[in-house]
Design a protein around this motif. Sequence first.
Motif, PDB file in Angstrom:
ATOM      1  N   THR A 250       0.830  -1.213   0.000  1.00 39.72           N
ATOM      2  CA  THR A 250       0.000   0.000   0.000  1.00 39.72           C
ATOM      3  C   THR A 250       0.861   1.259   0.000  1.00 39.72           C
ATOM      4  O   THR A 250       0.418   2.321  -0.422  1.00 39.72           O
ATOM      5  CB  THR A 250      -0.916   0.008   1.243  1.00 39.72           C
ATOM      6  OG1 THR A 250      -0.101  -0.121   2.424  1.00 39.72           O
ATOM      7  CG2 THR A 250      -1.923  -1.133   1.187  1.00 39.72           C
ATOM      8  N   GLU A 251       2.108   1.134   0.486  1.00 35.06           N
ATOM      9  CA  GLU A 251       2.989   2.302   0.547  1.00 35.06           C
ATOM     10  C   GLU A 251       3.511   2.719  -0.833  1.00 35.06           C
ATOM     11  O   GLU A 251       3.996   3.841  -1.005  1.00 35.06           O
ATOM     12  CB  GLU A 251       4.201   2.020   1.456  1.00 35.06           C
ATOM     13  CG  GLU A 251       3.836   1.639   2.878  1.00 35.06           C
ATOM     14  CD  GLU A 251       3.650   0.133   3.065  1.00 35.06           C
ATOM     15  OE1 GLU A 251       3.701  -0.322   4.208  1.00 35.06           O
ATOM     16  OE2 GLU A 251       3.471  -0.574   2.036  1.00 35.06           O
ATOM     17  N   LEU A 252       3.422   1.822  -1.810  1.00 33.73           N
ATOM     18  CA  LEU A 252       3.966   2.082  -3.135  1.00 33.73           C
ATOM     19  C   LEU A 252       2.845   2.246  -4.152  1.00 33.73           C
ATOM     20  O   LEU A 252       1.728   1.772  -3.944  1.00 33.73           O
ATOM     21  CB  LEU A 252       4.918   0.958  -3.561  1.00 33.73           C
ATOM     22  CG  LEU A 252       6.069   0.671  -2.597  1.00 33.73           C
ATOM     23  CD1 LEU A 252       6.950  -0.450  -3.123  1.00 33.73           C
ATOM     24  CD2 LEU A 252       6.894   1.935  -2.361  1.00 33.73           C
ATOM     25  N   PHE A 253       3.164   2.870  -5.278  1.00 29.28           N
ATOM     26  CA  PHE A 253       2.169   3.281  -6.264  1.00 29.28           C
ATOM     27  C   PHE A 253       1.877   2.153  -7.262  1.00 29.28           C
ATOM     28  O   PHE A 253       2.782   1.439  -7.699  1.00 29.28           O
ATOM     29  CB  PHE A 253       2.686   4.525  -7.002  1.00 29.28           C
ATOM     30  CG  PHE A 253       1.659   5.185  -7.881  1.00 29.28           C
ATOM     31  CD1 PHE A 253       0.583   5.870  -7.340  1.00 29.28           C
ATOM     32  CD2 PHE A 253       1.782   5.125  -9.266  1.00 29.28           C
ATOM     33  CE1 PHE A 253      -0.355   6.483  -8.147  1.00 29.28           C
ATOM     34  CE2 PHE A 253       0.850   5.736 -10.083  1.00 29.28           C
ATOM     35  CZ  PHE A 253      -0.225   6.413  -9.531  1.00 29.28           C
ATOM     36  N   SER A 254       0.599   2.000  -7.616  1.00 27.77           N
ATOM     37  CA  SER A 254       0.195   1.085  -8.689  1.00 27.77           C
ATOM     38  C   SER A 254       0.050   1.891  -9.976  1.00 27.77           C
ATOM     39  O   SER A 254      -0.568   2.956  -9.987  1.00 27.77           O
ATOM     40  CB  SER A 254      -1.129   0.395  -8.360  1.00 27.77           C
ATOM     41  OG  SER A 254      -0.958  -0.493  -7.270  1.00 27.77           O
ATOM     42  N   VAL A 255       0.602   1.353 -11.067  1.00 29.54           N
ATOM     43  CA  VAL A 255       0.703   2.093 -12.322  1.00 29.54           C
ATOM     44  C   VAL A 255      -0.365   1.616 -13.299  1.00 29.54           C
ATOM     45  O   VAL A 255      -0.607   0.408 -13.437  1.00 29.54           O
ATOM     46  CB  VAL A 255       2.108   1.902 -12.946  1.00 29.54           C
ATOM     47  CG1 VAL A 255       2.195   2.594 -14.312  1.00 29.54           C
ATOM     48  CG2 VAL A 255       3.175   2.442 -12.007  1.00 29.54           C
ATOM     49  N   SER A 256      -0.986   2.577 -13.995  1.00 25.97           N
ATOM     50  CA  SER A 256      -1.938   2.269 -15.064  1.00 25.97           C
ATOM     51  C   SER A 256      -1.334   2.700 -16.404  1.00 25.97           C
ATOM     52  O   SER A 256      -0.479   3.590 -16.460  1.00 25.97           O
ATOM     53  CB  SER A 256      -3.260   3.003 -14.852  1.00 25.97           C
ATOM     54  OG  SER A 256      -3.836   2.624 -13.615  1.00 25.97           O
TER      55      SER A 256
END
Length: 561
Positions: free
Chosen positions: A378-384
């Motif tokens: 959750t601390e890191l970003f998910s990329v689209s």
Amino acid sequence: MASTLEKFIHSLDPRALPRVLQIQSGIYFQGSIYEMFGNECCLSTGEVIKVIGFKINKLIASVCENNEDSQFSAKVELPLNFPGLYKIVADKTPYVSVEEITRKVPIGQTRFGHPCFYSSEDIKLTNLTIKQGEQITFNSVEEVSGTMTVRCGVVRNNKSHSFSLPLSQEGKFYECEDDQIYTLKEIAEWKIPKCRNRIVKLSNTLHTWNCSNPLPENFGGYLILTPVYEVQAVMKFRKDIVHILSDLDVEVKDITDCYDTDSFLQPLSLEDVFERTSKEFPMAAEIMEGPLGSQEPYNLLHTGKEIVIYKKYQATRVIASEIRSDSSKRRFLIPMTYKGKFKRRPREFPTAYDLEIARSKREQLHVVATKAFDSPHTELFSVSVGDQFLVQQCQTSEVLYEGRKKVIDVLACEQILSNEYKKVLLPMYMEGGFVEVIHDKKQYQLSEICREFRLPFNVKVSVRDLSIKEDVLAAVPGLQLEEEITDSYLLISSASSPMESWEVPVYRLNMSIHLLNKDVQTVVPPMTKTTVEEISEEQYYMVRRYENQTLVPPPRPPKKP
């Protein structure tokens, strides 16, 4: 003692070259003229030739449908570029000494040049005992304290042990089974021992072959390969090199020990010239065998032309590859004197780690995501797909992993939104996909790119080099400049028109010369021409391998937790 040319060449050690041969029974047809590769030569009885080299030209294959112990039947002729991959059958005849192995089996620096054998008995050395049947890898031949030895290795418990075996070491050495697969060309160059045949098994189905297939339909059996050599020789009253196939029906006698070899012209390769001391330059020479190719200056270097070789030196080139998705890329070596100009093209990055490598202080890296990535933290970003980022810097971050806190490497970026920037963290191990957004419209010289940016770097030619007749780079839609290399060159000019000189590569130009006893001008011509050299796939990997021998490999990207 006379023997057939075929038998003599099959048993000849290349280290014993050159050899002077006298024709004992010549060939008489078409007026005693024998023609091979466009060279005509008369091989009459009593003729004397000097053999300066030989290489495998083609293979004669005996066909067997079942196993290697079955009866071999029909014989077919196979060119070295005949398609398919082949597995080698270990030779069951032992070698009686290490010296015999070095004399008959190619041992060299490439991965093909490390043959493996086992001894039928234990070999006791000072600090090591090589056990019966243990695989021994022969790596190189070297001199130790005045004794010629072979540097060898064995692997025990995943640890490599090195040792030397003297050439005088006797015993019964058998070839080990080889689980690798090879092309016919690789087998011809490295895997056919002198004075022996080689049995191979077709490992995969044949690729497309334009000519009629000489092998039986759906063939999957064994072949006994017998090499036919192309012999390079010098004749007494000729100024060119003649090429003779070893299966020519003539008998020869070796008279080297009682003949003055200096009475022949002394052919030199460009490598031979480069090994001479700098004090011996400049020198006048006549071309005995010119290179192939229509590109300048190769089309000017024809047989019989007199040239002046001014000096030897090292020069910088940039390796470049055509940007395309399939494997048939064109490869180039571009000189730093190239006068064309380049515009940038977007680079592609498969991981976040590649973004960190490409990041520079000169400008901020702007990329668009081409592949989605769901972060497990959750601390890191998910990329689209379509997300845009400005790459900032590498740092560490604390994440929760299996209920415990863990510190990992991350890439700090700014996500570009419609009217704001959002700070995000991407895991360094992220396997995504990014493409660069180019804002820079400037045109660059090659030297500027190498000075200001980190290679590899994507470009296209925006202004062609007007100083050369045909700029091959201008027709290529995109180029990746991969790395700078240093290569060996000779500076030459025509003896008849010494107003301009050319740089010619030492290790990629197949040319033979002989030196002339003439005075030459020592002043280098005012104009030196360099060319963009298009190289083959094999030459590409060769120059990259030699260049990278001294480089430390980059660190591997961090693994996914």
